[in-house]
Design an enzyme around this catalytic site. Structure first.
Site, PDB file in Angstrom:
ATOM      1  N   SER A   1      51.493  48.939  38.397  1.00 34.96           N
ATOM      2  CA  SER A   1      50.662  47.741  38.296  1.00 34.96           C
ATOM      3  C   SER A   1      50.058  47.651  36.901  1.00 34.96           C
ATOM      4  O   SER A   1      49.254  48.501  36.492  1.00 34.96           O
ATOM      5  CB  SER A   1      49.538  47.782  39.333  1.00 34.96           C
ATOM      6  OG  SER A   1      48.588  46.791  39.007  1.00 34.96           O
TER       7      SER A   1
ATOM      8  N   HIS B   1      54.721  45.386  38.586  1.00 33.70           N
ATOM      9  CA  HIS B   1      53.824  44.634  39.470  1.00 33.70           C
ATOM     10  C   HIS B   1      52.760  43.896  38.650  1.00 33.70           C
ATOM     11  O   HIS B   1      52.042  44.497  37.865  1.00 33.70           O
ATOM     12  CB  HIS B   1      53.170  45.623  40.436  1.00 33.70           C
ATOM     13  CG  HIS B   1      52.345  45.010  41.519  1.00 33.70           C
ATOM     14  ND1 HIS B   1      52.892  44.480  42.676  1.00 33.70           N
ATOM     15  CD2 HIS B   1      51.007  44.847  41.641  1.00 33.70           C
ATOM     16  CE1 HIS B   1      51.919  44.036  43.456  1.00 33.70           C
ATOM     17  NE2 HIS B   1      50.760  44.234  42.850  1.00 33.70           N
TER      18      HIS B   1
ATOM     19  N   ASP C   1      49.398  41.601  38.895  1.00 33.97           N
ATOM     20  CA  ASP C   1      48.293  41.187  39.759  1.00 33.97           C
ATOM     21  C   ASP C   1      47.649  39.942  39.183  1.00 33.97           C
ATOM     22  O   ASP C   1      46.995  39.996  38.140  1.00 33.97           O
ATOM     23  CB  ASP C   1      47.275  42.327  39.872  1.00 33.97           C
ATOM     24  CG  ASP C   1      47.789  43.434  40.765  1.00 33.97           C
ATOM     25  OD1 ASP C   1      48.137  43.141  41.917  1.00 33.97           O
ATOM     26  OD2 ASP C   1      47.876  44.585  40.293  1.00 33.97           O
TER      27      ASP C   1
ATOM     28  N   MET D   1      44.945  37.041  39.605  1.00 30.53           N
ATOM     29  CA  MET D   1      43.674  36.816  40.314  1.00 30.53           C
ATOM     30  C   MET D   1      42.973  35.584  39.755  1.00 30.53           C
ATOM     31  O   MET D   1      42.986  35.356  38.547  1.00 30.53           O
ATOM     32  CB  MET D   1      42.761  38.024  40.132  1.00 30.53           C
ATOM     33  CG  MET D   1      43.396  39.338  40.560  1.00 30.53           C
ATOM     34  SD  MET D   1      42.248  40.690  40.307  1.00 30.53           S
ATOM     35  CE  MET D   1      43.257  42.083  40.812  1.00 30.53           C
TER      36      MET D   1
ATOM     37  N   HIS E   1      52.243  39.359  42.396  1.00 34.95           N
ATOM     38  CA  HIS E   1      51.317  39.362  43.537  1.00 34.95           C
ATOM     39  C   HIS E   1      50.201  38.356  43.254  1.00 34.95           C
ATOM     40  O   HIS E   1      49.356  38.583  42.400  1.00 34.95           O
ATOM     41  CB  HIS E   1      50.773  40.800  43.682  1.00 34.95           C
ATOM     42  CG  HIS E   1      49.755  40.976  44.760  1.00 34.95           C
ATOM     43  ND1 HIS E   1      48.951  42.097  44.853  1.00 34.95           N
ATOM     44  CD2 HIS E   1      49.399  40.180  45.815  1.00 34.95           C
ATOM     45  CE1 HIS E   1      48.156  41.989  45.906  1.00 34.95           C
ATOM     46  NE2 HIS E   1      48.399  40.831  46.494  1.00 34.95           N
TER      47      HIS E   1
ATOM     48  N   MET F   1      46.933  36.735  44.055  1.00 32.75           N
ATOM     49  CA  MET F   1      45.662  36.794  44.798  1.00 32.75           C
ATOM     50  C   MET F   1      44.879  35.551  44.420  1.00 32.75           C
ATOM     51  O   MET F   1      43.830  35.609  43.767  1.00 32.75           O
ATOM     52  CB  MET F   1      44.916  38.084  44.435  1.00 32.75           C
ATOM     53  CG  MET F   1      45.544  39.314  45.071  1.00 32.75           C
ATOM     54  SD  MET F   1      45.054  40.835  44.271  1.00 32.75           S
ATOM     55  CE  MET F   1      46.247  40.859  42.940  1.00 32.75           C
TER      56      MET F   1
ATOM     57  N   MET G   1      48.184  45.603  52.002  1.00 35.16           N
ATOM     58  CA  MET G   1      47.116  46.002  51.081  1.00 35.16           C
ATOM     59  C   MET G   1      46.413  47.222  51.670  1.00 35.16           C
ATOM     60  O   MET G   1      45.913  47.176  52.794  1.00 35.16           O
ATOM     61  CB  MET G   1      46.111  44.856  50.891  1.00 35.16           C
ATOM     62  CG  MET G   1      46.616  43.694  50.046  1.00 35.16           C
ATOM     63  SD  MET G   1      47.228  44.177  48.401  1.00 35.16           S
ATOM     64  CE  MET G   1      45.756  44.917  47.671  1.00 35.16           C
TER      65      MET G   1
ATOM     66  N   ASP H   1      49.909  48.779  48.401  1.00 36.96           N
ATOM     67  CA  ASP H   1      49.217  48.481  47.144  1.00 36.96           C
ATOM     68  C   ASP H   1      47.738  48.830  47.274  1.00 36.96           C
ATOM     69  O   ASP H   1      47.032  48.244  48.090  1.00 36.96           O
ATOM     70  CB  ASP H   1      49.396  46.976  46.865  1.00 36.96           C
ATOM     71  CG  ASP H   1      48.827  46.541  45.529  1.00 36.96           C
ATOM     72  OD1 ASP H   1      48.328  47.389  44.774  1.00 36.96           O
ATOM     73  OD2 ASP H   1      48.901  45.322  45.255  1.00 36.96           O
TER      74      ASP H   1
HETATM   75  C1  DX5 Z   1      44.363  45.290  43.780  1.00 35.63           C
HETATM   76  C2  DX5 Z   1      45.728  45.063  43.199  1.00 35.63           C
HETATM   77  C3  DX5 Z   1      46.474  46.305  42.925  1.00 35.63           C
HETATM   78  C4  DX5 Z   1      45.827  47.239  41.956  1.00 35.63           C
HETATM   79  C5  DX5 Z   1      46.097  48.630  42.439  1.00 35.63           C
HETATM   80  O1  DX5 Z   1      43.773  44.069  44.024  1.00 35.63           O
HETATM   81  O2  DX5 Z   1      46.521  44.271  44.078  1.00 35.63           O
HETATM   82  O3  DX5 Z   1      47.827  46.047  42.545  1.00 35.63           O
HETATM   83  O4  DX5 Z   1      46.259  47.112  40.638  1.00 35.63           O
HETATM   84  O5  DX5 Z   1      45.400  49.505  41.650  1.00 35.63           O
HETATM   85  P1  DX5 Z   1      45.288  51.049  41.944  1.00 35.63           P
HETATM   86  O6  DX5 Z   1      46.670  51.617  41.993  1.00 35.63           O
HETATM   87  O7  DX5 Z   1      44.497  51.527  40.791  1.00 35.63           O
HETATM   88  O8  DX5 Z   1      44.570  51.207  43.265  1.00 35.63           O
HETATM   89 ZN    ZN Z   2      48.777  44.063  43.607  1.00 30.87          ZN
END
Ligand code: DX5
Ligand code: ZN
Length: 226
Positions: A12, A37, A39, A41, A70, A72, A141, A179
């Site tokens: 990620s 990956h 993320d 947001m 991904h 969010m 998750m 994740d």
């Molecule tokens: C959280 C994200 C993850 C995050 C995981 O909202 O969806 O992808 O980057 O991070 P770690 O591996 O540090 O828990």
């Molecule tokens: Zn993620």
């Protein structure tokens, strides 16, 4: 009886140095990670704001990894085509953010990407029962989304097992991704429960021995379903 598909590591980028995203993408690909990956947001579905389509687009020419995006974000259907155009190989939407989930999954496939659904810790996998034919990936998750570096929620192991059973009853292959809080200690139990795509941010980019060693440790800790 179904067999667990091949294990994939999905670093990620959220845990990488945003000043050097291209290097972050390159080093994990060189270290053998098949997925990358992203993320995304929006400050609304989750409190945090991270990156958007321009980051996906900028990294597409520097990586041959499978771009695992991904979202969010609220009403993700507004941006599906933009992310696919930017270079996403899969687009995963949060079930909780979609009013018409089946329609959004069909939209993702029509745009030319694999369709994924992510489930918050409190969301039961049964919400997917009637859309199993419409998806290519289920993301359980294992923390509440929004931030890297949180602790794995052990109650999610039962959910992973349940999702693996649901996948075993479908006719086409579906990735089971986890994740949040994925590190060598949690990798054994989660892969034994049936996960085959491991998203990891902190345990890869924050590993003192470097990303290559971190990826090796994750693979070594993975177990096949008993
Ligand atoms: C959280 C994200 C993850 C995050 C995981 O909202 O969806 O992808 O980057 O991070 P770690 O591996 O540090 O828990
Ligand atoms: Zn993620």
């Amino acid at each position: 009886m179904s067999t667990i598909p091949e294990l994939h590591i999905a670093p990620s980028l959220l845990a990488s140095d945003f000043g050097h995203l291209a290097d972050a993408a390159r080093i994990v690909e060189e270290a053998g990670a098949e997925f990358l990956h992203f993320d995304i947001m929006d400050g609304s579905f989750v409190p945090n704001i991270s990156m958007g389509m321009p980051a996906v687009k900028a990294l597409r020419p520097v990586s041959r990894a499978f771009f695992d995006v991904h979202l969010m974000i609220m009403q993700p259907e507004r941006y599906v085509e933009d992310f696919v155009r930017a270079g996403a190989d899969s687009v995963t939407v949060q079930a909780e953010a979609c009013l018409h989930l089946q329609r959004t999954l069909a939209q993702i496939r029509r745009a030319g990407a694999k369709a994924g659904v992510a489930l918050n810790p409190a969301t039961p996998p049964e919400v997917l029962e009637y859309v199993m034919d419409d998806l290519d990936m289920i993301l359980v998750m294992t923390v509440n989304p929004g931030f890297g570096g949180q602790s794995f929620l052990p109650a999610m192991l039962a959910k992973v097992r349940r999702v693996r059973e649901m996948i075993a009853r479908t006719a086409h292959p579906i990735h089971l991704e986890v994740d949040g809080g994925i590190e060598p200690e949690t990798t054994g139990p989660v892969t034994a429960a049936g996960a085959n795509v491991l998203v990891a941010g902190t345990s890869i980019y924050g590993h003192s021995g470097g990303v290559s060693e971190a990826i090796h440790l994750l693979r070594a800790a993975a177990r096949s379903e008993e």
